[in-house]
Design a protein around this motif. Structure first.
Motif, short mmCIF file in Angstrom:
data_model
loop_
_atom_site.label_atom_id
_atom_site.label_comp_id
_atom_site.label_asym_id
_atom_site.label_seq_id
_atom_site.Cartn_x
_atom_site.Cartn_y
_atom_site.Cartn_z
N ASN A 1 0.85 -1.18 0.00
CA ASN A 1 0.00 0.00 0.00
C ASN A 1 0.89 1.24 0.00
OD1 ASN A 1 -2.15 1.69 0.14
ND2 ASN A 1 -2.57 1.35 2.31
N HIS A 2 1.31 1.67 -1.19
CA HIS A 2 2.20 2.81 -1.30
C HIS A 2 1.78 3.66 -2.48
CE1 HIS A 2 4.18 0.61 -4.55
NE2 HIS A 2 4.18 -0.44 -3.73
N ARG A 3 2.45 4.77 -2.68
CA ARG A 3 2.05 5.72 -3.72
C ARG A 3 2.34 5.23 -5.13
NH1 ARG A 3 6.48 10.28 -2.21
NH2 ARG A 3 8.30 8.99 -2.59
N GLY A 4 3.09 4.15 -5.26
CA GLY A 4 3.35 3.59 -6.57
C GLY A 4 2.13 2.95 -7.20
N GLN A 5 1.06 2.75 -6.43
CA GLN A 5 -0.17 2.17 -6.96
C GLN A 5 -0.78 3.06 -8.04
OE1 GLN A 5 -2.56 1.81 -3.48
NE2 GLN A 5 -1.76 -0.20 -2.94
N VAL A 6 -0.57 4.35 -7.92
CA VAL A 6 -1.15 5.29 -8.87
C VAL A 6 -0.59 5.06 -10.27
CG1 VAL A 6 -1.40 7.75 -9.41
CG2 VAL A 6 -1.53 6.96 -7.06
N LEU A 7 0.64 4.63 -10.36
CA LEU A 7 1.27 4.42 -11.66
C LEU A 7 0.64 3.26 -12.44
CD1 LEU A 7 5.01 4.81 -10.63
CD2 LEU A 7 3.57 6.48 -11.79
N PHE A 8 0.09 2.31 -11.74
CA PHE A 8 -0.39 1.10 -12.40
C PHE A 8 -1.91 1.01 -12.43
CE2 PHE A 8 3.82 0.16 -10.69
CZ PHE A 8 4.47 -0.08 -11.88
N GLN A 9 -2.61 2.09 -12.17
CA GLN A 9 -4.07 2.10 -12.27
C GLN A 9 -4.47 2.36 -13.72
OE1 GLN A 9 -5.46 5.09 -9.61
NE2 GLN A 9 -5.35 3.77 -7.81
N PRO A 10 -5.64 1.87 -14.13
CA PRO A 10 -6.14 2.22 -15.46
C PRO A 10 -6.36 3.72 -15.56
CG PRO A 10 -7.38 0.39 -14.53
CD PRO A 10 -6.48 0.89 -13.46
N SER A 11 -6.28 4.25 -16.76
CA SER A 11 -6.31 5.70 -16.94
C SER A 11 -7.64 6.31 -16.53
CB SER A 11 -6.00 6.05 -18.40
OG SER A 11 -6.98 5.47 -19.24
N ASP A 12 -8.79 5.62 -16.70
CA ASP A 12 -10.07 6.21 -16.33
C ASP A 12 -10.20 6.36 -14.81
OD1 ASP A 12 -10.11 3.49 -15.98
OD2 ASP A 12 -12.23 3.27 -16.52
N THR A 13 -9.68 5.44 -14.03
CA THR A 13 -9.74 5.57 -12.57
C THR A 13 -8.75 6.61 -12.08
OG1 THR A 13 -8.18 3.76 -12.26
CG2 THR A 13 -10.52 3.21 -12.18
N THR A 14 -7.66 6.78 -12.81
CA THR A 14 -6.67 7.79 -12.42
C THR A 14 -7.26 9.18 -12.61
OG1 THR A 14 -4.89 6.33 -13.14
CG2 THR A 14 -4.33 8.64 -12.83
N ASN A 15 -7.93 9.40 -13.75
CA ASN A 15 -8.54 10.71 -13.99
C ASN A 15 -9.64 10.97 -12.98
OD1 ASN A 15 -6.86 11.21 -16.14
ND2 ASN A 15 -8.27 10.37 -17.67
#
Length: 131
Positions: free
Chosen positions: A94-108
């Motif tokens: 559970n770290h901030r690197g999770q954001v890098l591997f999320q699908p683009s629609d959930t990131t936006n």
């Protein structure tokens, strides 16, 4: 040679150092009694101190055993990555690197949520300052 020999050498060296210190104190008290000035230690006491120090250091070096190399490569070349202090308790998922591997629609969507919550927080602060 036997480790007891080196320990005995250390003991002899420490005893000789103690004897040299006692001799130095006796010489100093003699100088004070005779009221002589600017007289240094006799050469036999100085030589005894130096020799005893050398014998003690030599015994300590041999008592300590084999020295290890300063390079870690010589010690680690026979170990694999899996066996070199790999502790599963330090795994953190559970770290901030999770954001890098999320699908683009959930990131936006998460970025939009963060921006909207951030602006609402700023508005609340401004409202509390204006009152």
């Amino acid at each position: 040679m036997a480790p007891s020999l080196w320990k005995g050498l250390v003991g002899i060296g420490l005893f000789a150092l103690a004897h040299a210190a006692f001799s130095a104190v006796q010489h100093r008290s003699y100088i004070q009694l005779t009221e002589k000035e600017d007289e240094s230690l006799p050469t036999d006491i100085v030589l005894q101190i130096l020799l005893a120090f050398a014998v003690t250091c030599y015994g300590i070096v041999h008592t300590a055993g084999e020295f290890k190399d300063m390079d870690a490569t010589s010690e680690l070349k026979n170990k694999t990555v899996d066996s070199s202090r790999n502790h599963p308790s330090f795994y953190v998922f559970n770290h901030r690197g999770q954001v890098l591997f999320q699908p683009s629609d959930t990131t936006n969507a998460s970025n939009q949520d963060a921006l909207s919550s951030n602006t609402s927080l700023k508005l609340r602060k401004l409202q509390s300052l204006c009152r």
